[in-house]
Design an enzyme around this catalytic site. Structure first.
Site, PDB file in Angstrom:
ATOM      1  N   LYS A  22     -41.615  18.258  10.004  1.00  0.00           N
ATOM      2  CA  LYS A  22     -42.449  17.054   9.930  1.00  0.00           C
ATOM      3  C   LYS A  22     -43.301  16.910  11.195  1.00  0.00           C
ATOM      4  CE  LYS A  22     -40.643  12.817  11.024  1.00  0.00           C
ATOM      5  NZ  LYS A  22     -41.519  12.162  12.009  1.00  0.00           N
ATOM      6  N   ASN A  23     -42.679  17.095  12.361  1.00  0.00           N
ATOM      7  CA  ASN A  23     -43.400  16.820  13.614  1.00  0.00           C
ATOM      8  C   ASN A  23     -44.411  17.902  13.988  1.00  0.00           C
ATOM      9  OD1 ASN A  23     -42.073  14.438  13.742  1.00  0.00           O
ATOM     10  ND2 ASN A  23     -40.752  14.964  15.474  1.00  0.00           N
ATOM     11  N   CYS A 117     -41.229  -0.334  18.020  1.00  0.00           N
ATOM     12  CA  CYS A 117     -40.471  -0.024  16.815  1.00  0.00           C
ATOM     13  C   CYS A 117     -38.997  -0.130  17.149  1.00  0.00           C
ATOM     14  CB  CYS A 117     -40.831   1.351  16.277  1.00  0.00           C
ATOM     15  SG  CYS A 117     -40.299   2.667  17.355  1.00  0.00           S
ATOM     16  N   ARG A 122     -42.491   1.998  23.001  1.00  0.00           N
ATOM     17  CA  ARG A 122     -43.336   3.151  22.672  1.00  0.00           C
ATOM     18  C   ARG A 122     -44.841   2.945  22.867  1.00  0.00           C
ATOM     19  NH1 ARG A 122     -40.934   6.208  17.453  1.00  0.00           N
ATOM     20  NH2 ARG A 122     -41.987   7.978  18.398  1.00  0.00           N
ATOM     21  N   ASP A 307     -33.908  13.154  19.075  1.00  0.00           N
ATOM     22  CA  ASP A 307     -33.843  13.014  17.610  1.00  0.00           C
ATOM     23  C   ASP A 307     -32.521  13.502  17.016  1.00  0.00           C
ATOM     24  OD1 ASP A 307     -36.313  11.869  17.553  1.00  0.00           O
ATOM     25  OD2 ASP A 307     -37.377  13.603  16.745  1.00  0.00           O
ATOM     26  N   ARG A 399     -38.781   9.164   5.050  1.00  0.00           N
ATOM     27  CA  ARG A 399     -39.900   9.513   5.934  1.00  0.00           C
ATOM     28  C   ARG A 399     -39.710  10.900   6.519  1.00  0.00           C
ATOM     29  NH1 ARG A 399     -39.969   6.290  10.709  1.00  0.00           N
ATOM     30  NH2 ARG A 399     -41.355   7.996  11.167  1.00  0.00           N
TER      31      ARG A 399
HETATM   32  C1  UD1 Z   1     -42.341  12.475  19.303  1.00  0.00           C
HETATM   33  C2  UD1 Z   1     -41.688  12.746  17.980  1.00  0.00           C
HETATM   34  C3  UD1 Z   1     -40.378  11.961  17.884  1.00  0.00           C
HETATM   35  C4  UD1 Z   1     -39.481  12.267  19.085  1.00  0.00           C
HETATM   36  C5  UD1 Z   1     -40.248  12.070  20.391  1.00  0.00           C
HETATM   37  C6  UD1 Z   1     -39.449  12.521  21.606  1.00  0.00           C
HETATM   38  C7  UD1 Z   1     -43.582  13.189  16.536  1.00  0.00           C
HETATM   39  C8  UD1 Z   1     -44.445  12.735  15.412  1.00  0.00           C
HETATM   40  N1  UD1 Z   1     -42.595  12.343  16.918  1.00  0.00           N
HETATM   41  O1  UD1 Z   1     -42.662  11.087  19.354  1.00  0.00           O
HETATM   42  O2  UD1 Z   1     -39.709  12.355  16.674  1.00  0.00           O
HETATM   43  O3  UD1 Z   1     -38.375  11.391  19.070  1.00  0.00           O
HETATM   44  O4  UD1 Z   1     -41.471  12.825  20.366  1.00  0.00           O
HETATM   45  O5  UD1 Z   1     -39.070  13.849  21.466  1.00  0.00           O
HETATM   46  O6  UD1 Z   1     -43.732  14.274  17.047  1.00  0.00           O
HETATM   47  N2  UD1 Z   1     -44.539   7.146  26.426  1.00  0.00           N
HETATM   48  C9  UD1 Z   1     -45.249   6.278  27.236  1.00  0.00           C
HETATM   49  N3  UD1 Z   1     -46.623   6.258  27.115  1.00  0.00           N
HETATM   50  C10 UD1 Z   1     -47.289   7.065  26.251  1.00  0.00           C
HETATM   51  C11 UD1 Z   1     -46.571   7.943  25.436  1.00  0.00           C
HETATM   52  C12 UD1 Z   1     -45.180   7.970  25.532  1.00  0.00           C
HETATM   53  O7  UD1 Z   1     -44.681   5.533  28.014  1.00  0.00           O
HETATM   54  O8  UD1 Z   1     -48.532   6.995  26.214  1.00  0.00           O
HETATM   55  C13 UD1 Z   1     -43.046   7.185  26.493  1.00  0.00           C
HETATM   56  C14 UD1 Z   1     -42.366   6.748  25.210  1.00  0.00           C
HETATM   57  O9  UD1 Z   1     -42.242   5.352  25.119  1.00  0.00           O
HETATM   58  C15 UD1 Z   1     -41.032   7.454  25.324  1.00  0.00           C
HETATM   59  C16 UD1 Z   1     -41.404   8.764  26.026  1.00  0.00           C
HETATM   60  O10 UD1 Z   1     -42.663   8.540  26.652  1.00  0.00           O
HETATM   61  O11 UD1 Z   1     -40.164   6.718  26.140  1.00  0.00           O
HETATM   62  C17 UD1 Z   1     -41.524   9.969  25.122  1.00  0.00           C
HETATM   63  O12 UD1 Z   1     -42.284   9.606  23.977  1.00  0.00           O
HETATM   64  P1  UD1 Z   1     -43.190  10.649  23.195  1.00  0.00           P
HETATM   65  O13 UD1 Z   1     -42.809  12.054  23.527  1.00  0.00           O
HETATM   66  O14 UD1 Z   1     -44.607  10.254  23.353  1.00  0.00           O
HETATM   67  O15 UD1 Z   1     -42.767  10.366  21.691  1.00  0.00           O
HETATM   68  P2  UD1 Z   1     -43.700  10.546  20.437  1.00  0.00           P
HETATM   69  O16 UD1 Z   1     -44.704  11.603  20.728  1.00  0.00           O
HETATM   70  O17 UD1 Z   1     -44.162   9.216  19.944  1.00  0.00           O
END
Ligand code: UD1
Length: 420
Positions: A22-23, A117, A122, A307, A399
């Protein structure tokens, strides 16, 4: 709302095939916006999130075509709107992945700001600041991120304050059509980032360093169509392996990749699993033994994935001994713990760590899913429970897990969906 009804106490045994990741599939579908030519995406998992991404492309005027082998062909030359509406973003935060491709190809993009969420606040500040460093004007108005650029984005040296998976993917996609070189430092090393990079390279992008924490992208003037097959889902793979270990079973998962699951396989071995691997399969055998509790700490790849944290909490809840699980990626990812305690587990939350004292077995109860991976952990808890468990709000599971009840039935589980 559909529910899952589980009669626990059965060891999982048998073979299943793993779906596409999915990711990886989500950013790859977003990447189809980078070219006017047709991109064929193969091995897409049949999941609600994939349908949402296809719907999102549809509402921009791009109509993906599904062929007889369920491959999806996307040709974005018919695009009319450069906007991701709140109705879709609120059901799937990964909609943010269209921001980089739209902005770099069309010079404008509007994406509803994803809210918090169930697993934390996030934010997407790092996506925004990186695009600003590349010359984009970005404002947040009326709950929407509005981005535009005069001419083309410019390559930049970007240091990501935190390792962000979709942030790295968004910037990497934006950089493929930018002027000059972009360097992403402290980039995410997740296999899904590598899979996206490989697809972009197939489309003609110039990318190096994917899979390390420095990714270098030299912008090109255009990308072309291609056919790309999405890699196997490592989280789906790990979830079934953990379920088999928790139920003292013996399963073989096929069409997967053991090389990207090292941290998880090593924890399963510590839990007492006998694991054999081939190029594209993993065999896990507990020889009928109860698992041993393990301790772990989540962190970006190649460390233990967030995850898979909830699923290991379920395994620990019926293991011999005690284990501590520390979550360092998301601030609020323990919603499943309270449900497991209602099923007789002995779990305490202290800050970002849960301490789990294994019990002989759990007791079935009606429980509620709160997010995707928490739902999977509650299903595992149901499988190791005496009596009956119903898991409510399973739209979360749909999902991210393809045909979960059918796959578990194939492994001998007593599980069925009760339509609302
Ligand atoms: C992706 C995955 C999700 C997985 C996560 C961590 C997808 C679609 N989803 O989510 O399944 O759990 O990686 O491996 O690939 N953060 C900030 N600012 C930002 C972006 C992130 O503070 O602009 C923080 C987030 O709140 C979190 C951390 O960074 O604490 C990591 O998040 P991130 O790797 O961005 O998660 P996703 O990409 O949303």
């Amino acid at each position: 709302m559909d529910k899952l009804l589980i009669n626990g106490g059965v060891s999982l045994n048998g073979e299943i095939r793993i779906a596409g990741a999915k990711n990886s599939a989500l950013p790859i579908l977003a990447a189809t916006l980078l070219t006017p030519e047709t991109v064929q995406v193969c091995n897409l998992p049949h999941l609600f999130d994939i349908t949402t991404m296809i719907e999102l492309l549809g509402c921009m005027g791009v109509q993906p075509v599904i062929d007889e082998k369920l491959n999806v062909e996307v040709n974005s030359s018919t695009i009319k709107h450069f906007s991701a509406p709140y109705e879709l973003v609120k059901t799937m935060r990964a909609s943010i992945l269209v921001l980089g491709p739209l902005l770099t190809r069309f010079g404008e993009a509007e994406v509803a700001l994803p809210g918090g969420c169930a697993i934390g606040s996030r934010p997407v500040n790092l996506h925004i600041s990186a695009l600003q460093a590349m010359g984009a004007d970005v404002v947040v108005v009326d709950g929407y991120i509005r981005a535009s650029v005069n001419g083309k984005l410019k390559g930049a040296h970007i240091f990501m304050d935190l390792v962000t998976v979709t942030g790295t993917e968004n910037v990497m996609m934006a950089a493929t059509l930018a002027e000059g070189q972009t360097i992403i430092d402290n980039a995410a090393r997740e296999p899904e980032v590598v899979d996206l990079a490989n697809c972009l390279i197939r489309m003609g992008a110039d990318i190096n360093g994917q899979g390390t924490d420095t990714i270098i992208i030299n912008g090109v003037s255009e990308l072309k169509g291609c056919s790309y097959s999405v890699m196997p889902d490592r989280i789906e793979t790990g979830t079934y392996l953990i379920a088999a270990a928790a139920t003292r079973g013996h399963i073989k998962v096929k069409d997967t990749r053991p090389d990207i699951l090292e941290s998880v396989l090593s924890k399963l071995e510590q839990a007492g699993a006998d694991i054999k691997v081939g190029d594209d399969w993993i065999d896990l055998d507990m020889h009928g033994q109860r698992p041993k509790a393990v301790s772990l700490r989540t962190a970006p790849y190649p460390a233990f994935p967030t995850d898979m944290q909830a699923q290991f909490t379920a395994l620990n809840s019926v293991a011999i001994g005690a284990g501590a699980i520390t979550e360092t990626v998301f601030e609020n990812r323990f919603m499943h713990v309270h449900e497991m305690n209602r099923m007789g587990a002995s779990i305490k939350v202290e800050g970002n760590t849960v301490f789990v004292e294994g019990v002989e077995s759990l007791k079935g109860a009606p429980v509620m899913a709160t997010d995707l991976r928490a739902s999977a952990s509650l299903i595992i808890a149901g499988l190791v429970s005496e009596n009956e468990t119903t898991v409510d709000r399973i739209y979360h599971i749909d999902r991210g897990y393809e045909c979960i009840e059918e796959k578990l039935q194939l492994l001998g589980a007593k599980i069925r969906r009760i339509p609302s």
